[in-house]
Design a protein around this motif. Structure first.
Motif, short mmCIF file in Angstrom:
data_model
loop_
_atom_site.label_atom_id
_atom_site.label_comp_id
_atom_site.label_asym_id
_atom_site.label_seq_id
_atom_site.Cartn_x
_atom_site.Cartn_y
_atom_site.Cartn_z
N LYS A 1 13.45 21.27 16.75
CA LYS A 1 12.30 20.85 15.95
C LYS A 1 12.37 19.35 15.61
CE LYS A 1 10.53 23.97 13.03
NZ LYS A 1 10.37 24.73 11.78
N PHE A 2 11.18 18.76 15.49
CA PHE A 2 11.05 17.37 15.04
C PHE A 2 10.18 17.37 13.79
CE2 PHE A 2 8.17 13.47 15.54
CZ PHE A 2 9.01 12.65 14.81
N ARG A 3 10.62 16.61 12.78
CA ARG A 3 9.83 16.53 11.55
C ARG A 3 9.78 15.08 11.08
NH1 ARG A 3 9.26 19.02 5.71
NH2 ARG A 3 8.25 20.83 6.58
N ALA A 4 8.58 14.62 10.71
CA ALA A 4 8.41 13.26 10.19
C ALA A 4 7.67 13.33 8.87
CB ALA A 4 7.62 12.42 11.19
N TRP A 5 7.89 12.34 8.02
CA TRP A 5 7.11 12.26 6.79
C TRP A 5 6.91 10.80 6.39
CZ3 TRP A 5 11.81 14.81 7.14
CH2 TRP A 5 12.91 14.19 6.53
N THR A 6 5.78 10.55 5.73
CA THR A 6 5.45 9.19 5.30
C THR A 6 4.40 9.26 4.20
OG1 THR A 6 4.59 7.04 5.96
CG2 THR A 6 3.65 8.93 7.10
N THR A 7 4.35 8.21 3.40
CA THR A 7 3.25 8.11 2.42
C THR A 7 2.31 6.97 2.79
OG1 THR A 7 2.66 8.01 0.09
CG2 THR A 7 4.49 6.59 0.80
N PHE A 8 2.66 6.22 3.84
CA PHE A 8 1.78 5.13 4.24
C PHE A 8 0.81 5.67 5.28
CE2 PHE A 8 5.65 3.24 2.58
CZ PHE A 8 5.10 2.60 1.50
N MET A 9 -0.19 6.35 4.76
CA MET A 9 -1.17 7.04 5.62
C MET A 9 -2.46 7.23 4.83
SD MET A 9 -1.04 10.49 4.42
CE MET A 9 -0.29 10.86 2.87
N ALA A 10 -3.50 7.63 5.58
CA ALA A 10 -4.86 7.62 5.03
C ALA A 10 -5.06 8.57 3.85
CB ALA A 10 -5.85 7.95 6.14
N ASP A 11 -4.27 9.64 3.77
CA ASP A 11 -4.50 10.63 2.72
C ASP A 11 -3.55 10.47 1.53
OD1 ASP A 11 -6.44 12.03 4.37
OD2 ASP A 11 -4.74 12.68 5.57
N ALA A 12 -3.02 9.25 1.35
CA ALA A 12 -1.99 9.07 0.33
C ALA A 12 -2.55 9.03 -1.10
CB ALA A 12 -1.22 7.78 0.60
N TYR A 13 -3.74 8.46 -1.23
CA TYR A 13 -4.24 8.22 -2.60
C TYR A 13 -4.88 9.46 -3.19
CZ TYR A 13 -3.73 3.15 -1.96
OH TYR A 13 -3.24 1.90 -1.76
N VAL A 14 -4.45 9.81 -4.38
CA VAL A 14 -5.09 10.91 -5.11
C VAL A 14 -5.31 10.46 -6.55
CG1 VAL A 14 -4.63 13.14 -4.02
CG2 VAL A 14 -2.76 11.93 -5.09
N GLY A 15 -6.21 11.13 -7.22
CA GLY A 15 -6.46 10.86 -8.63
C GLY A 15 -6.77 9.39 -8.86
N ARG A 16 -6.09 8.81 -9.84
CA ARG A 16 -6.42 7.43 -10.24
C ARG A 16 -5.68 6.39 -9.42
NH1 ARG A 16 -6.18 6.95 -16.53
NH2 ARG A 16 -7.80 5.41 -16.22
N THR A 17 -5.01 6.82 -8.37
CA THR A 17 -4.22 5.87 -7.59
C THR A 17 -5.09 4.85 -6.86
OG1 THR A 17 -2.34 7.34 -7.46
CG2 THR A 17 -2.50 5.72 -5.71
N ALA A 18 -6.29 5.26 -6.43
CA ALA A 18 -7.18 4.29 -5.76
C ALA A 18 -7.59 3.20 -6.77
CB ALA A 18 -8.41 5.01 -5.22
N ARG A 19 -7.89 3.62 -7.98
CA ARG A 19 -8.26 2.65 -9.03
C ARG A 19 -7.08 1.73 -9.32
NH1 ARG A 19 -11.09 -0.29 -11.75
NH2 ARG A 19 -11.17 -0.38 -14.01
#
Ligand SMILES: C[S@@+](CC[C@H](N)C(=O)[O-])C[C@H]1O[C@@H](n2cnc3c(N)ncnc32)[C@H](O)[C@@H]1O
Length: 281
Positions: A141-159
């Protein structure tokens, strides 16, 4: 080739945070790696992901299995070598894009992980080649993870992101009213969950699964992230008519503005998604 590696600062400020270690450990544990396994750790940096893998390789009489840490930055390899002195870790100096040229055996590794780094390969074609090379040398198995991606912002994080960039420019004495709003990470051309799933499937992985996991980030996490020079370059791009404002100054302005914006939003933490995606070869 998309090989730009960061050079301004160390990764330690982020990797040393308990939250970063918790995220790496929780994503690694899901692979159910058993002692005796051979693991490829792509973009292993200073060894934080290798430490999480090594925990899974502990048998009754010490470590059983091996980690191969692939990393393009020599000085980071040196840090990892010092930290993991007695552990069964081999090192390869190189980029993920080099994997296809390394003559690795088919299924040389049981598992491959890519912790907090797959976003560095921005070019689609380059990613496709890297994924194919990983599929070839991975057995289970191969597994990757990242937060630098299009679906990262939730709640007030965009603000938060908008206010943060503005506060940093103000700190640098740059008039944001005259200037077109700076491109932030959210506006950069980045993949999201759907694009990663497609890329894995197109590279031939089967049983592709992915998900988003939300973590609450205290200000010190953004202070650490603002030490990544590639992040700074995207969040606070260089200003053509202000060559006196260096990358380091922009990084410091971002670091210095985090708590001000958390206070303004009256929050202790802000939510942010991490994406994980995995597939069988
Ligand atoms: C944020 S660090 C993650 C380190 C470690 N895996 C962890 O989770 O703490 C990202 C690492 O990826 C490396 N990197 C950057 N571009 C890369 C590429 N094209 N291929 C492989 N690694 C790369 C960087 O040098 C850095 O060590």
């Amino acid at each position: 080739m998309d090989k730009a590696a960061p050079s301004l600062v160390d990764y330690d400020p982020f990797a040393e945070l308990p939250l970063a270690q918790h995220i790496i450990e929780s994503f690694t544990e899901k692979l159910d790696i058993q002692p005796g396994s051979r693991i490829l750790d792509v973009g292993g940096g200073t060894g934080e992901s290798a430490i999480a893998i090594l925990k899974c390789l502990k048998g009754p009489v010490g470590w059983d299995g091996s980690v191969t840490l692939l990393e393009p930055e020599e000085r980071l390899i040196e840090v990892a070598q010092t930290r993991l002195r007695d552990a069964p870790v081999k090192y390869i100096h190189g980029y993920a894009q080099d994997l296809e040229h390394l003559n690795l055996d088919r299924r040389a590794f049981d598992f491959t992980i890519w912790s907090n780094g797959i976003h560095y390969v921005v070019d689609q074609k380059a990613l496709a080649n890297v994924l194919k090379a990983i599929r070839r040398c991975t057995g289970v198995k191969f597994r990757a993870w990242t937060t630098f991606m299009a679906d990262a912002y939730v709640g007030r994080t965009a603000r938060f992101a908008g206010l943060w960039v503005r506060a940093a420019y103000q700190r640098l004495g740059v008039d944001t009213k005259k200037r077109r709003r700076a491109k932030s990470m959210s506006m950069r051309r980045v993949r999201g969950l759907a694009e990663y799933v497609t890329a894995f499937s197109e590279a031939g992985f089967t049983d592709v699964r992915a998900g988003l996991e939300r973590f609450e980030l205290r200000p010190e996490v953004y202070e650490a992230i603002a030490c990544f020079d590639d992040y700074v370059e995207n969040a606070l791009p260089s200003i053509p008519d202000r060559p006196d404002i260096t990358l380091r100054m922009r990084s410091e302005a971002l670091v210095g503005s985090v708590r001000e914006v958390y206070d303004r939003l009256a929050v202790d933490t802000l939510p942010r998604n991490w994406l994980w995606v995995e597939g069988a070869p």
